[in-house]
Design an enzyme around this catalytic site. Structure first.
Site, PDB file in Angstrom:
ATOM      1  N   ASP A 479      26.883   0.889 -18.127  1.00 55.65           N
ATOM      2  CA  ASP A 479      26.226  -0.029 -16.973  1.00 55.65           C
ATOM      3  C   ASP A 479      27.398  -0.707 -15.871  1.00 55.65           C
ATOM      4  O   ASP A 479      29.303   0.130 -16.306  1.00 55.65           O
ATOM      5  CB  ASP A 479      25.381  -1.652 -17.447  1.00 55.65           C
ATOM      6  N   ASP A 549      16.227  -0.771 -11.150  1.00 55.63           N
ATOM      7  CA  ASP A 549      15.784  -1.765 -11.946  1.00 55.63           C
ATOM      8  C   ASP A 549      14.130  -1.411 -11.895  1.00 55.63           C
ATOM      9  O   ASP A 549      13.646  -2.578 -12.415  1.00 55.63           O
ATOM     10  CB  ASP A 549      16.790  -2.666 -12.193  1.00 55.63           C
TER      11      ASP A 549
HETATM   12  C1  DGJ Z   1      21.201  -4.207 -14.584  1.00 51.70           C
HETATM   13  C2  DGJ Z   1      20.826  -3.073 -15.619  1.00 51.70           C
HETATM   14  O1  DGJ Z   1      20.302  -1.610 -14.484  1.00 51.70           O
HETATM   15  C3  DGJ Z   1      19.951  -3.400 -16.709  1.00 51.70           C
HETATM   16  O2  DGJ Z   1      18.724  -2.175 -16.665  1.00 51.70           O
HETATM   17  C4  DGJ Z   1      20.296  -3.826 -17.234  1.00 51.70           C
HETATM   18  O3  DGJ Z   1      21.626  -3.205 -18.652  1.00 51.70           O
HETATM   19  C5  DGJ Z   1      21.088  -5.062 -17.133  1.00 51.70           C
HETATM   20  N1  DGJ Z   1      22.180  -5.141 -16.510  1.00 51.70           N
HETATM   21  C6  DGJ Z   1      21.712  -5.502 -17.752  1.00 51.70           C
HETATM   22  O4  DGJ Z   1      22.949  -6.601 -17.442  1.00 51.70           O
END
Ligand code: DGJ
Length: 748
Positions: A479, A549
């Site tokens: 991430d 997301d």
């Molecule tokens: C952003 C990601 O896109 C999510 O799927 C998740 O992993 C969160 N960060 C966790 O902090």
């Protein structure tokens, strides 16, 4: 594929089964562009394409008989300052303060295959007959700067890649202030420009505008390719559509700051350019040093935007993605993020994993919150040590228990970041990007580690590699949850500060590469707060990316549709999540959520225990469906059929390479009443083959493509028992299998 070289008035013609790209050394020694487009015959000279004229207010080289002002010729790698008033591809600040340079042709090399770009992601070949690379050498005698322009033509398909390597052959250092990867002067401007723009949770929506005099430009200055703009654009003829007409796709294989522009001059010439964003870029080259630009990939198609996308999908799937996972289907995963956020312990995770296993899941992914003091997003980033309050036997113990269930285990990391509230930051406050004496901007409570410093990358590498060595980990979700501000390295001298944005991403690539080399079995998925770094550079390391997301099925339809212009389905992480949806509170049917997510690398983002027994049984069926069809869904030929950006209904399909199978997805956002009858016109089928569609009968390929697949349902005012009831957020899949035709006479 051939590269024709006519030495007398040096002309280079790169040609393959579809395209031709012709350049010529101009009388003043500059490298000129003569033609790019559909394949044409070779000839000794293409000089009829060189057009010169005396025009007022234009600068001409001394003694120029041909009246070829740089302002009016088409150039391959121009520099501003000696007669071309358009944006240049290169700019060098020399010790005397001058930025003027004038690059002249020196010679060329022709290489089989494609050289590796050290430290950078790039497309590759597996054998020398797949491509040829022409390297053209240019030189600026005053500054001592030399350029190698690399052109790789692949044997098949409208694909040409480009990059440039700049070397300081002079005795004094200079500052490279601009070094674009690609510049192409097209003879006219009759193009629509399509960019893929958005923001967090609504990434890569196509935005179209007609080119006209002036500059159309997209860029990122956020330190990553960004949610806002994607380093991929399309130029298409106005009449070109999804299936026909001339289309150029330009994709930049890079994950940091970029700029892509189309500058139309007053004479209607279009200068298309892409490269590292020159804003806040400079690179000091000492005598003898070189700088290699990232690669740009250009795809040309006469078969519309689908044709262009299919060529790009195929190239990226097979010659950009690498390693063991390239040719494997994506495992069905479940991720605990939306199921628990930070509120979990081992027991809860195992409970989720057990149910997931029952429902056909293959890989359990533990997301954020497993390490250090990370109980919320304000603390712990940088401390990659499992929290034993949550996981008594650490990641090793959890991974053992998950694998004992018959699942693979995957882990979330965010290695480029640090919370000020962390042991790492307390020990090394200068290890983050910051300007001494100025406050640092926080985003999600975190700072960006200074990956331009090898010791920082080494430290993070050691921590992550330790976990990967110790625990049974098959997958990493990498991430990256903030953009860069205060881009300054405490370790670099003032004259090297312009390098930090680029060095930062080189550090990221370095960490990826080292982990990949040591752990080739691990599948990497890139993520940046969803789709903030969904680019070709990342695909070189991570075959899949978390697309967004936003997991709402209707929004995903648009996000995945937009993303498909530049990236293959196999690269798009797409999960079924809970309802009401956590991003926009919408409730869509489980079936629709699955039937959108199938068109990508499929998974779940919820606690399946919270579903009813009937829904769990449904999920098991969806997992099985994906297992049965993922080879086709992830590696078949993808067609966009009806855009969700243009109406209430959308459709897409994939067809197998041998045309024996296809799957069509049809979607409707809002239900309507007493509406038109609907048909979807399929593509890419064998016109003479007969296809069986469950519940519908047998149809010839030509019928399905020309008369259309009838998808009318209850919204069309029909009544009767056999009519599908319509509802909001509706989806329907059609599975086509080639068969011996039963209900139709031979048409001969
Ligand atoms: C952003 C990601 O896109 C999510 O799927 C998740 O992993 C969160 N960060 C966790 O902090």
């Amino acid at each position: 594929m051939s590269v024709f070289i006519h030495e007398s008035h040096p002309t280079f013609h790169l040609q393959n089964d579809e395209i031709s790209y012709v350049m010529r050394v101009l009388p003043d020694g500059q490298l000129g562009q003569l033609y790019f487009g559909s394949r044409i015959h070779d000839r000794e000279t293409f000089d009829y394409l060189l057009e010169g004229a005396m025009r007022s207010h234009s600068a001409y080289p001394e003694d120029d008989q041909d009246l070829l002002s740089q302002e009016h010729v088409k150039l391959e790698y121009p520099s501003f300052g000696t007669g071309d008033y358009r944006q240049g591809a290169i700019e060098i600040l020399q010790p005397n303060g001058s930025r003027v340079s004038n690059f002249k042709y020196q010679g060329y090399d022709l290489l089989p295959g494609k050289p590796v770009l050290e430290g950078l992601p790039a497309t590759y070949t597996e054998s020398d007959d797949e491509a040829e690379t022409l390297v053209i050498h240019l030189n600026d005698s005053v500054s001592g700067a030399a350029i190698d322009l690399l052109y790789t033509i692949f044997a098949r398909g409208g694909i040409l890649t480009r990059s440039a390597k700049i070397t300081n052959n002079g005795s004094e250092s200079f500052l490279l202030e601009r070094a674009m990867s690609f510049c192409l002067d097209l003879p006219d401007c009759r193009y629509d420009w399509i960019q893929f723009s958005g923001s967090w949770a609504r990434e890569r929506f196509p935005v179209k505008r007609r080119l006209d005099i002036g500059t159309t430009e997209i860029e990122s200055l956020r330190g990553h390719s960004s949610h806002q703009q994607n380093p991929f654009v399309i130029l298409k003829r106005p009449e070109a559509d999804e299936f026909s007409g001339e289309v150029i796709g330009l994709s930049f294989v890079y994950s940091g700051n970029f700029r892509t522009s189309a500058q139309v001059d007053p004479y209607g010439v279009t200068r298309l350019m892409t490269g590292i964003n020159p804003t806040w870029f400079s690179w000091k080259l000492e005598s003898g040093q070189s700088f290699q630009t990232p690669e740009a990939v250009m795809v040309y198609s006469r078969d519309g935007m689908n044709g262009m996308s299919q060529t790009l999908h195929n190239l990226y799937r097979t010659r950009l993605v690498r390693g063991e996972w390239r040719d494997q289907v994506c495992p069905i995963l479940i991720n605990n993020w939306e199921a628990t956020y930070f509120d979990f312990n081992e027991e809860k995770l195992l409970h989720i994993a057990e149910k997931a296993k029952e429902c056909g899941v293959e890989l359990f992914v533990l997301d954020d919150g497993w390490f250090g003091a990370r109980r919320n997003d304000r603390a712990g980033l940088g401390d990659w040590v499992p929290c034993t309050d949550l996981l008594p036997e650490g990641i090793v113990g959890l991974a053992d228990k998950i694998t004992a269930l018959g699942l693979r285990f995957g882990l979330w990391i965010e290695p480029e970041m640090v919370n000020p509230d962390s042991d790492l930051y307390r020990a090394h406050p200068d290890w983050c990007l910051h300007v001494p004496g100025r406050p640092s901007s926080l985003c999600r409570g975190q700072l960006v580690l200074d990956f331009s410093r090898p010791e920082v990358v080494d430290y993070i590498h050691a921590m992550i590699a330790k976990i990967l060595r110790e625990a049974k980990i098959s997958y990493i979700k990498w991430d990256m949850n903030r953009s860069i501000t205060e881009c300054y390295s405490a370790a670099a001298s003032p004259d090297h500060q312009g390098e930090i944005f680029h060095r930062q991403i080189l550090g990221v690539y370095d960490l990826y590469e080292r982990l990949l080399q040591e752990f080739p079995h691990v599948l990497l998925e890139s993520c940046a707060g969803g789709g903030g770094r969904f680019d070709a550079g990342m695909l070189y390391y991570a075959p899949q990316a978390w697309t967004s997301d936003d997991t709402d099925a209707m929004e995903r339809l648009r996000i995945q549709y937009g993303t498909s212009y530049g990236y293959p389905l196999s690269s798009m992480g797409s999960h079924v999540s809970a309802v009401p949806n956590h991003q926009l509170n919408r409730t869509t049917p489980l079936k629709t959520r699955a039937e959108v997510a199938y068109f990508g690398s499929y998974g779940y983002e919820l606690d399946l225990n919270r579903l009813s027994a009937q829904e769990q049984e449904e999920v098991s069926r969806y997992s099985q469906f994906m297992k049965d069809h993922r080879q086709l869904l992830q590696y078949g030929t993808f067609y966009r059929l009806q855009s969700p950006f243009e109406g209430n209904e959308a459709a897409w399909m994939v067809a197998s390479e041998d045309l024996s199978e296809a799957i069509v997805g049809f979607y409707r956002t809002l239900s309507t009443v007493n509406q038109h009858f609907s048909r979807v016109y399929l593509k890419g089928l064998d016109p003479d083959a007969c296809y069986h569609i469950d519940g519908m009968g047998d149809f010839y390929g030509d019928e399905l493509m020309n008369a259309g697949l009838v998808v009318s349902d209850g919204t069309s005012g029909k009544v009767g028992e056999d009519i599908l009831p319509a509802s909001d957020f509706f989806s329907r899949l059609f599975i086509l299998r080639r068969c011996g035709c039963k209900n139709t006479e031979s048409r001969d």
